[in-house]
Design an enzyme around this catalytic site. Structure first.
Site, PDB file in Angstrom:
ATOM      1  N   ARG A   1       9.387 -18.266  -5.874  1.00  0.00           N
ATOM      2  CA  ARG A   1       9.884 -16.904  -6.098  1.00  0.00           C
ATOM      3  C   ARG A   1      10.224 -16.183  -4.801  1.00  0.00           C
ATOM      4  O   ARG A   1      10.914 -15.171  -4.804  1.00  0.00           O
ATOM      5  CB  ARG A   1       8.883 -16.084  -6.903  1.00  0.00           C
TER       6      ARG A   1
ATOM      7  N   CYS B   1      -2.161 -11.958 -18.245  1.00  0.00           N
ATOM      8  CA  CYS B   1      -2.420 -11.076 -17.102  1.00  0.00           C
ATOM      9  C   CYS B   1      -1.278 -11.087 -16.096  1.00  0.00           C
ATOM     10  O   CYS B   1      -1.421 -10.603 -14.986  1.00  0.00           O
ATOM     11  CB  CYS B   1      -3.732 -11.443 -16.418  1.00  0.00           C
TER      12      CYS B   1
ATOM     13  N   HIS C   1       0.816  -1.210   0.000  1.00  0.00           N
ATOM     14  CA  HIS C   1       0.000   0.000   0.000  1.00  0.00           C
ATOM     15  C   HIS C   1       0.850   1.261   0.000  1.00  0.00           C
ATOM     16  O   HIS C   1       0.463   2.282  -0.579  1.00  0.00           O
ATOM     17  CB  HIS C   1      -0.951  -0.012   1.201  1.00  0.00           C
TER      18      HIS C   1
ATOM     19  N   ASN D   1       3.254 -15.092 -13.911  1.00  0.00           N
ATOM     20  CA  ASN D   1       3.916 -15.190 -12.605  1.00  0.00           C
ATOM     21  C   ASN D   1       3.966 -16.641 -12.135  1.00  0.00           C
ATOM     22  O   ASN D   1       5.030 -17.179 -11.806  1.00  0.00           O
ATOM     23  CB  ASN D   1       3.198 -14.317 -11.570  1.00  0.00           C
TER      24      ASN D   1
ATOM     25  N   ARG E   1     -11.957 -13.859 -12.434  1.00  0.00           N
ATOM     26  CA  ARG E   1     -11.397 -15.158 -12.079  1.00  0.00           C
ATOM     27  C   ARG E   1     -12.129 -15.731 -10.874  1.00  0.00           C
ATOM     28  O   ARG E   1     -12.302 -15.054  -9.860  1.00  0.00           O
ATOM     29  CB  ARG E   1      -9.905 -15.000 -11.747  1.00  0.00           C
TER      30      ARG E   1
ATOM     31  N   ARG F   1      -9.500 -10.314  -9.541  1.00  0.00           N
ATOM     32  CA  ARG F   1      -9.252 -11.344  -8.519  1.00  0.00           C
ATOM     33  C   ARG F   1     -10.376 -11.292  -7.494  1.00  0.00           C
ATOM     34  O   ARG F   1     -10.571 -10.270  -6.834  1.00  0.00           O
ATOM     35  CB  ARG F   1      -7.917 -11.086  -7.812  1.00  0.00           C
TER      36      ARG F   1
END
Length: 569
Positions: A464, A501, A187, A453, A330, A294
């Site tokens: 990752r 995406c 944020h 990703n 999604r 999402r």
């Protein structure tokens, strides 16, 4: 020079002001008057609510509604009876002081969110810790840091610049932000970008390395910080800053234009969002729709499973905001890695290879999946909604979802409830299995959306978040590029739309490659839309195909990167 994560682009040159952390030490003590202690907590909560609302109102007026929602989210968290009820219950049942009860409950929620290996969910942990810090300051009588009073030319340095701190920033005085934690989706990064202040986050030991008044250069574009720079370096960055600001102004000329190549080929350029309110940001940034909505946050921000009606209203809001533009939503991508108490999920040793996403949803049809699919179908009557199924690894999964959609359609028909009769049901291609099976899956799905990703992680068998193997986590890896090429090729052969995406969709070095391979839709963060459109406009299809063909001949990631850098425009 020190390296970090470039979370907000641009260049700043100024003097350091280190934000000192408040002393929030307290002892857990037994209280004799439980009701008085509960009232002390409630009084502190009232002050917290009033101050936070004032900050949110200020941000809304100075920056925008979307950015204000971050702090409004803090208010919603502390209005949640699950959280405040547990704090008051702890005071009552354990006869402990408000500071201890608040700290224990906030720590529990923060740990729950932090355990999820997803940066966007981990940001919830930062929010909870920010709430805890500010509530403790009120309870302990500590004064909050007033960042608004820093002098012009300030580079703020902090362990973590929380949303409440960032809310007080005057962009006329702050030229850069440096922190020891945080990432691009935190944020503080979102607010820094909204304020157009360069920021480099996750710099090791930066707080103890610098001193107040020290001169530094903040390179938010490359994620680099120069301490005590030479005059030559300063001159170089003054020129970079002027060029960057000029380039930013030039991007505005792409607003309202089609997303097309220099040779005329047109594609769809859309945005990624996490809440229905963020759809407004897509329009503000001139996006042509939403390529990824999402839905997890509807579940993460609730204390029980969101009802069909609650979900319907959220999806309907996004659809109506985008009007005639497509909105790909999604379905729930959640599992053992995301600790939501009311779902009763068990902790798994390897959640990314476990009970998650479509696997979880197909096992929880009645209470989870059918209500979500019904809500999506009902909302499709108000806009161009498309349904996307995550983590599909075999044909049986997409067939089962489509059968459920057909069953729900028949039920809605019987009830006379409107929906889009031709609604598209596609899949997110984000696993090695979906790449290998792309030719078969393309015959079943109405569209593909490549999630680069996860596709990178699953293809390279790499976590990752593990620094020791992070060098393998790259969309430039030949194995990943060949997987992407195959997915697009198979989708095009069957005549279905293929989108992307993941972060690679906005990578200026990969854009020409993806265009040459035939990617139909690029879904990027809203703030990347105009820059991506500009990159598209610089390439002809002939030039892009030459680059894309060459890329497939390389054996190593280093060769790919070196070549793409050499031809970048």
């Amino acid at each position: 020079m020190k390296k970090g994560i470039g979370a907000s682009q641009g260049y700043g040159i100024g003097q350091v002001v280190v934000i000192k952390e408040a002393n929030l030490d307290f002892k857990t003590v037994t209280v004799s008057d439980v009701e008085a202690e509960k009232k002390r907590f409630q009084d502190a909560l009232d002050v917290f609510m009033e101050k936070t609302q004032a900050m949110a109102d200020d941000i809304k007026a100075r920056i925008g509604e979307k950015e204000a929602e971050i702090l409004e989210g803090h208010i919603l968290m502390m209005q949640d009876p699950e959280m405040t009820g547990q704090i008051e219950g702890s005071i009552e049942s354990e006869c402990i002081n408000a500071e201890a009860a608040l700290s224990n409950v906030c720590d529990m929620f923060a740990q729950m969110f932090a355990s999820i290996p997803d940066e966007m969910f981990q940001q919830r942990a930062t929010d909870v810790n920010d709430i805890k810090t500010r509530m403790l300051m009120i309870l302990l009588g500590e004064e909050e840091t007033d960042i608004s009073a820093v002098p012009a030319g300030t580079v703020l340095v902090a362990t973590d610049l929380t949303p409440s701190m960032t809310a007080g920033i005057n962009p006329a005085n702050v030229v850069g932000i440096l922190t020891e934690v945080g990432g691009k989706t935190s944020h503080s990064a979102i607010l820094a970008r909204a304020l157009e202040i360069p920021a480099v986050l996750s710099i090791d030991n930066i707080v103890s390395t610098v001193t107040d008044g020290q001169r530094v250069i903040v390179d938010g574009t490359d994620g680099v910080v120069y301490l005590n720079p030479s005059n030559d370096t300063v001159e170089t960055y003054i020129k970079k800053r002027v060029a960057y600001l000029n380039d930013k102004k030039l991007l505005e000329k792409f607003r309202g234009l089609p997303s097309q190549m220099a040779s005329g080929e047109v594609v769809e350029l859309v945005g990624n969002i996490g809440t229905p309110q963020e759809a407004v940001k897509v329009l503000e940034c001139d996006g042509e729709g939403v390529g990824l909505f999402r839905t997890e946050f509807l579940f993460m921000d609730a204390i029980s499973i969101p009802t069909e009606e609650e979900q319907f209203q959220a999806y309907k809001m996004a659809a109506e905001t985008l009007a005639d533009k497509p909105v790909i939503i999604r379905t729930l991508d959640i599992g053992g890695d995301k600790a939501i108490p009311y779902l009763g999920l068990e902790t798994e040793e390897n959640p990314f290879l476990g009970y998650r996403a479509v696997r979880f949803c197909l096992d929880r049809k009645e209470d989870i999946y059918k209500p979500q699919l019904r809500a999506l179908l009902r909302a499709s009557a108000f806009g161009k909604i498309r349904i996307m199924v995550p983590l599909v690894t075999c044909v049986e999964e997409i067939r089962e979802v489509k059968a459920m959609v057909a069953e729900i359609k028949a039920d809605l028909d019987a009830q006379g409830i409107a929906y889009d009769k031709d609604i598209k049901v596609g899949i997110m291609t984000e696993t090695a299995a979906s790449a290998v099976l792309a030719d078969v899956l393309a015959k079943e799905a109405d569209f593909f959306s490549i999630g680069t990703n996860d596709l990178t992680g699953y293809t390279m068998a790499v976590d990752r978040g593990n620094a020791k193997v992070a060098y393998l986590y790259s969309a430039y890896q030949p194995a990943v590029l060949r997987s992407i090429h195959r997915i697009i090729e198979c989708g095009k052969k069957e005549g279905i739309m293929v989108g992307m995406c993941g972060e690679a969709a906005a990578d200026p070095m990969l854009v020409p490659v993806l265009l040459a391979w035939g990617l139909d839709e690029f879904s990027v963060s809203p703030t990347s839309i105009l820059a991506t459109r500009k990159v598209m406009s610089q390439w002809t299809m002939e030039e892009a195909k030459e680059v894309a063909d060459k890329v497939l001949t390389f054996a190593t990631e280093a060769e790919v990167v070196e070549y793409l850098k050499s031809v970048a425009k």
